[in-house]
Motif scaffolding. Structure first.
Motif, PDB file in Angstrom:
ATOM      1  N   TRP A 153      17.043   9.445  26.577  1.00  0.00           N
ATOM      2  CA  TRP A 153      18.410   9.785  26.962  1.00  0.00           C
ATOM      3  C   TRP A 153      18.667   9.548  28.458  1.00  0.00           C
ATOM      4  O   TRP A 153      19.754   9.141  28.854  1.00  0.00           O
ATOM      5  N   GLY A 154      17.653   9.804  29.274  1.00  0.00           N
ATOM      6  CA  GLY A 154      17.809   9.566  30.701  1.00  0.00           C
ATOM      7  C   GLY A 154      18.110   8.105  30.997  1.00  0.00           C
ATOM      8  O   GLY A 154      18.921   7.786  31.878  1.00  0.00           O
ATOM      9  N   GLU A 210      21.784   7.382  30.179  1.00  0.00           N
ATOM     10  CA  GLU A 210      22.720   7.923  31.170  1.00  0.00           C
ATOM     11  C   GLU A 210      22.746   7.070  32.446  1.00  0.00           C
ATOM     12  O   GLU A 210      23.811   6.878  33.053  1.00  0.00           O
ATOM     13  N   LYS A 211      21.602   6.561  32.857  1.00  0.00           N
ATOM     14  CA  LYS A 211      21.536   5.752  34.072  1.00  0.00           C
ATOM     15  C   LYS A 211      22.169   4.371  33.895  1.00  0.00           C
ATOM     16  O   LYS A 211      22.582   3.744  34.872  1.00  0.00           O
ATOM     17  N   VAL A 228      25.809   3.846  26.952  1.00  0.00           N
ATOM     18  CA  VAL A 228      26.554   4.556  25.903  1.00  0.00           C
ATOM     19  C   VAL A 228      26.396   3.828  24.572  1.00  0.00           C
ATOM     20  O   VAL A 228      26.075   4.432  23.545  1.00  0.00           O
ATOM     21  N   ALA A 246      22.766   4.094  23.270  1.00  0.00           N
ATOM     22  CA  ALA A 246      22.475   5.401  22.664  1.00  0.00           C
ATOM     23  C   ALA A 246      23.024   5.450  21.244  1.00  0.00           C
ATOM     24  O   ALA A 246      22.354   5.944  20.318  1.00  0.00           O
ATOM     25  N   GLU A 277      31.376  10.271  24.436  1.00  0.00           N
ATOM     26  CA  GLU A 277      30.715  10.665  25.676  1.00  0.00           C
ATOM     27  C   GLU A 277      29.296  11.124  25.388  1.00  0.00           C
ATOM     28  O   GLU A 277      29.036  11.837  24.401  1.00  0.00           O
ATOM     29  N   LEU A 278      28.379  10.718  26.253  1.00  0.00           N
ATOM     30  CA  LEU A 278      26.959  11.048  26.063  1.00  0.00           C
ATOM     31  C   LEU A 278      26.686  12.548  26.046  1.00  0.00           C
ATOM     32  O   LEU A 278      25.882  13.002  25.226  1.00  0.00           O
ATOM     33  N   PRO A 279      27.290  13.365  26.931  1.00  0.00           N
ATOM     34  CA  PRO A 279      26.985  14.810  26.906  1.00  0.00           C
ATOM     35  C   PRO A 279      27.306  15.460  25.563  1.00  0.00           C
ATOM     36  O   PRO A 279      26.544  16.305  25.076  1.00  0.00           O
ATOM     37  N   LYS A 300      24.692  14.323  23.043  1.00  0.00           N
ATOM     38  CA  LYS A 300      23.392  14.944  23.356  1.00  0.00           C
ATOM     39  C   LYS A 300      23.352  16.381  22.852  1.00  0.00           C
ATOM     40  O   LYS A 300      22.329  16.848  22.312  1.00  0.00           O
TER      41      LYS A 300
END
Length: 316
Positions: A119-120, A123-124, A130, A133, A268-270, A273
């Motif tokens: 996941w890190g 995000e980077k 996106v 993921a 959105e990733l958050p 997650k």
């Protein structure tokens, strides 16, 4: 993120053993009582014949015993004790199947954990992350997935398969690790183009005298194809306070939809997650939930004991 407490089970539990599945003791008692009523009213004995491996039982209170040389399929059961024995046998099989279900749920949780570990990176990477993921989750939650496998052929040996194009159509040397349907990608680190190229590079590798290392891609069914059944079996085999099976399946379905949108750059990733973490936590709880077969028998209090002194009730 704070862990969510699972809601109380909507399913009623047995008063004798608190299990979510039918209680063996309660069912046996009910069978015995019903049989006694039928015999009393009709004045006849009841009997039933079943088919199952290596088990025979007789009599309303008789013990069940293994026949010396029984048929693999024949079993005679007479009276409620035999019926109860058959139910115990069935329950034992369900416990064993639930253990297989735990392994499948564990595999699903591990596959999702692999995505969590990346996941890190997502995000980077910004917008490309996106989509990446979403693609990673879609691959895990889909019906089939793909992994890379390396086959090593000893010097001088044949590769042990027939191919059509670059796909394996039959296997003569399963000991090397081949599976039908494997797709050849590389030989000794060199990419392959077509069937003619495969034949050419295998011949060159044999002439070199060393082992032949063949990289193949292999498709397989993911645990999420049949995970609904596994969750149900585990839920019925435990008294642990875990989320309802239907709730977990709803989260899986929701994450599949969100992952597909994420792969198209929508989402959105958050948020994803958070959903991913909740689902992994639910699956881990199912894997860790102890079986009712392993739980200690509940201790009876004097008031629960049906054979207690009646003088406590009538004051004699």
């Amino acid at each position: 993120m704070a862990s969510q407490q699972p809601r109380a089970s909507k399913r009623s539990a047995c008063r004798r053993c608190s299990s979510r599945r039918p209680c063996t003791a309660a069912l046996a008692a009910a069978m015995a009582g019903a049989a006694m009523v039928v015999v009393h009213l009709a004045g006849i004995a009841t009997s039933a014949a079943f088919t199952a491996p290596r088990l025979r039982g007789t009599g309303s209170a008789a013990a069940v015993s293994l026949a010396a040389e029984p048929s693999r399929r024949d079993m005679a059961v007479t009276g409620p004790a035999g019926l109860a024995a058959l139910w115990v046998l069935t329950m034992g099989q369900e416990v064993a199947i639930a253990a297989v279900g735990r392994a499948e749920v564990q595999a699903g949780a591990d596959a999702l954990r692999d995505v969590q570990a990346r996941w890190g990176e997502f995000e980077k990477a910004g917008e490309p992350g996106v989509a990446a993921a979403g693609e990673a989750l879609t691959a895990v939650l889909g019906s089939t997935a793909e992994r890379r496998v390396e086959i090593t052929v000893p010097p001088g040996d044949s590769i042990g398969v027939d191919i059509e194009g670059r796909a394996v159509t039959s296997v003569s040397k399963k000991g090397l690790g081949w599976q039908q349907g494997d797709f050849l990608e590389q030989i000794n680190g060199v990419d392959l183009k077509d069937e003619e190229d495969v034949v050419k590079k295998v011949k060159q590798a044999k002439e070199g005298g060393g082992p032949i290392k063949i990289a193949v891609s292999r498709r397989f069914q993911t645990p999420f194809v049949t995970i609904n059944k596994s969750l149900r079996l585990i839920y019925e085999d435990t008294n642990a306070p875990i989320a309802e099976q239907e709730e977990v399946m709803a989260r899986i379905g929701s994450l599949k939809i969100k992952s597909g949108l994420l792969a198209d750059g929508i989402g959105e990733l958050p948020d994803i997650k958070k959903r991913l973490d909740t689902l992994v936590s639910d699956l881990d709880a199912y894997v860790a939930a102890p079986s009712v077969a392993d739980a200690p028998a509940p201790q009876k209090t004097p008031k629960q004991d049906s054979g207690a002194d009646m003088s406590e009730l009538f004051g004699n």
